[in-house]
Design an enzyme around this catalytic site. Structure first.
Site, short mmCIF file in Angstrom:
data_model
loop_
_atom_site.label_atom_id
_atom_site.label_comp_id
_atom_site.label_asym_id
_atom_site.label_seq_id
_atom_site.Cartn_x
_atom_site.Cartn_y
_atom_site.Cartn_z
N THR A 159 -14.34 -86.90 -11.64
CA THR A 159 -15.41 -86.00 -12.05
C THR A 159 -16.61 -86.82 -12.49
OG1 THR A 159 -16.01 -84.19 -13.56
CG2 THR A 159 -14.51 -85.86 -14.42
N HIS A 178 0.39 -89.43 -21.16
CA HIS A 178 1.16 -90.55 -21.71
C HIS A 178 2.66 -90.39 -21.49
CE1 HIS A 178 1.58 -94.20 -23.75
NE2 HIS A 178 0.94 -93.96 -24.88
#
Length: 434
Positions: free
Chosen positions: A352, A405
């Site tokens: 993006t 994560h």
């Protein structure tokens, strides 16, 4: 013979759409392949064409209704001769002065009087405009019309409200859309039911969230609630890349008929880094980790309706020119609402670019079920220390890598971003693959 028009298949995982507007009224003639209705899904806006020629016999789903795949939208009387709505308007305009013969003489005056008469009738308003007028309790005759034959358009109603025009009494109706935002269907995003809110006398506009906006909000919040999301940052000296671009942009455009931008460099660099760190290109599926051996890069594109993410398939097999051409095409069709469902499904990683809007730094949100997203930002001149220890002015860009994560360790996330930095600060490495 009546032909049923139903909601077409909208794509994988999309089961519902909203009826935005009808292009035809009951009794109107319909040509084969002529658009009948506009539908909005959580990804795109599509038009449903007529498979046959005939006349509109019945409209089942009104504007604003939520419809599922396969639901009946309308019926076409195949082979019948319908009326032209434009032709119908003419007699109505001339019929207004009929009661008094002397009124026929001032033709311009009678025509101008006929327009408000037409707009105040629900039969002459398009379904989308009628819905907007009813929801905001407006008097259609008081709204300046700019459409053909004095018809009101959605823009006319929006401009009227923005300029201070408001409902006559109706605070309750004006607040209803805000209270009903989100609906209660399990297939759609749900929102907390709130009490009706009295509009501030200084002026407020209450507009129901579109299906696209509701799904964007839900998916972004879902990503935050589900993924263990962290963001790591770095900065890139864009000077070397800008030099390459300036040296070759004219020849590139002349040969390939497309401009050489920065996005193709970032896509190429991301593919190299994804190959070296496969977890960043993977996703969690239940108790499994799916490592993908293909590189479908989502390119986030801002549109007036919201953010959409068309996918650049097999980006590792595309040239700079093919990447730039595809991205330019995505941007044009996204703004026109012409992207297909298939073009926005899947994707293994997303890029993006908030820099086009002036963003200097941000933390992009992962596009589920992907595990990573790369955020580009504005190029800004800043003092830096070069390899010789000298302070020089650099064309610097902050970049951000948000990651899940649960599947990507900090070492992998940082290494991924550092690898992109190395490749873009020495663009020749992209060509010789080192």
């Amino acid at each position: 013979m009546a032909t049923d028009i139903t909601v077409p298949t909208l794509g994988e995982s999309v089961s519902e759409a909203s009826v935005i507007q009808w292009f035809k009224k009951v009794g109107d003639s319909v040509a084969k392949d002529e658009p009948l209705v506009e539908l909005e899904t959580d990804k795109v806006t599509i038009e449903v064409p007529s498979p046959v020629a005939g006349a509109m016999a019945e409209i089942i789903a009104d504007s604003g209704a939520d419809v599922e795949v396969g639901a009946l939208l309308c019926r076409i009387d195949e082979g019948a001769t319908g009326s032209d709505s434009k032709k119908e308007d003419a007699p109505k305009a001339e019929a207004a002065p009929e009661p008094a013969k002397e009124e026929k003489k001032p033709a311009p005056e009678s025509k101008s009087e006929a327009k408000p008469a037409a707009t105040t009738s629900n039969e002459t308003l398009s379904p989308a405009v009628a819905k907007m007028v009813a929801e905001n309790d407006l008097d259609a005759s008081k709204i300046p019309a700019s459409g053909p034959k004095g018809n009101l358009t959605k823009e006319d109603v929006q401009n009227f409200m923005k300029s201070g025009g408001s409902a006559t009494p109706a605070p309750a109706k004006a607040a209803a859309p805000a209270a009903a935002v989100g609906g209660t269907k399990p297939a759609t995003p749900t929102y907390e039911a709130l009490p009706e809110r009295t509009p501030d006398p200084r002026g407020e506009e209450h507009v129901k969230m579109s299906k696209l906006r509701k799904v964007i909000a839900t998916r972004l919040k879902e990503a935050q609630n589900t993924a263990a999301m962290l963001t790591t940052f770095n900065e890139i000296d864009m000077g070397p890349m800008m030099e390459v671009r300036n040296d070759y942009k004219d020849r590139f455009e002349k040969k390939h008929s497309v401009k050489l931008g920065f996005m193709s460099f970032f896509v190429k660099a991301a593919v190299v880094a994804l190959k070296e760190l496969p977890a960043v290109n993977g996703e969690i599926y239940g108790d499994q980790i799916i490592y993908k051996n293909y590189y479908d890069i989502g390119i986030a594109v801002g549109t007036p309706s919201g953010l959409v993410v068309p996918v650049l398939r097999d980006a590792d097999k595309k040239s700079f020119a093919e990447i730039e051409g595809s991205i330019a095409d995505f941007g044009r069709r996204a703004r026109d609402g012409k992207l297909s469902m298939a073009e926005m499904q899947g994707g293994s990683f997303t890029i993006t670019n908030g820099g086009v809007f002036g963003s200097l730094l941000s933390t992009p949100i992962i596009n589920p079920p992907q595990s990573g997203i790369l955020g580009m930002h504005k190029i800004q001149k800043r003092p830096i220390v070069n390899s010789d220890g000298e302070i020089v002015v650099g064309n610097m860009m902050y970049v951000a890598h948000s990651y899940d994560h649960r599947i990507i360790d900090g070492r992998e996330a940082v290494t991924f971003l550092v690898r992109i930095k190395e490749l873009l600060e020495d663009p020749a490495r992209l060509l010789i693959d080192v």
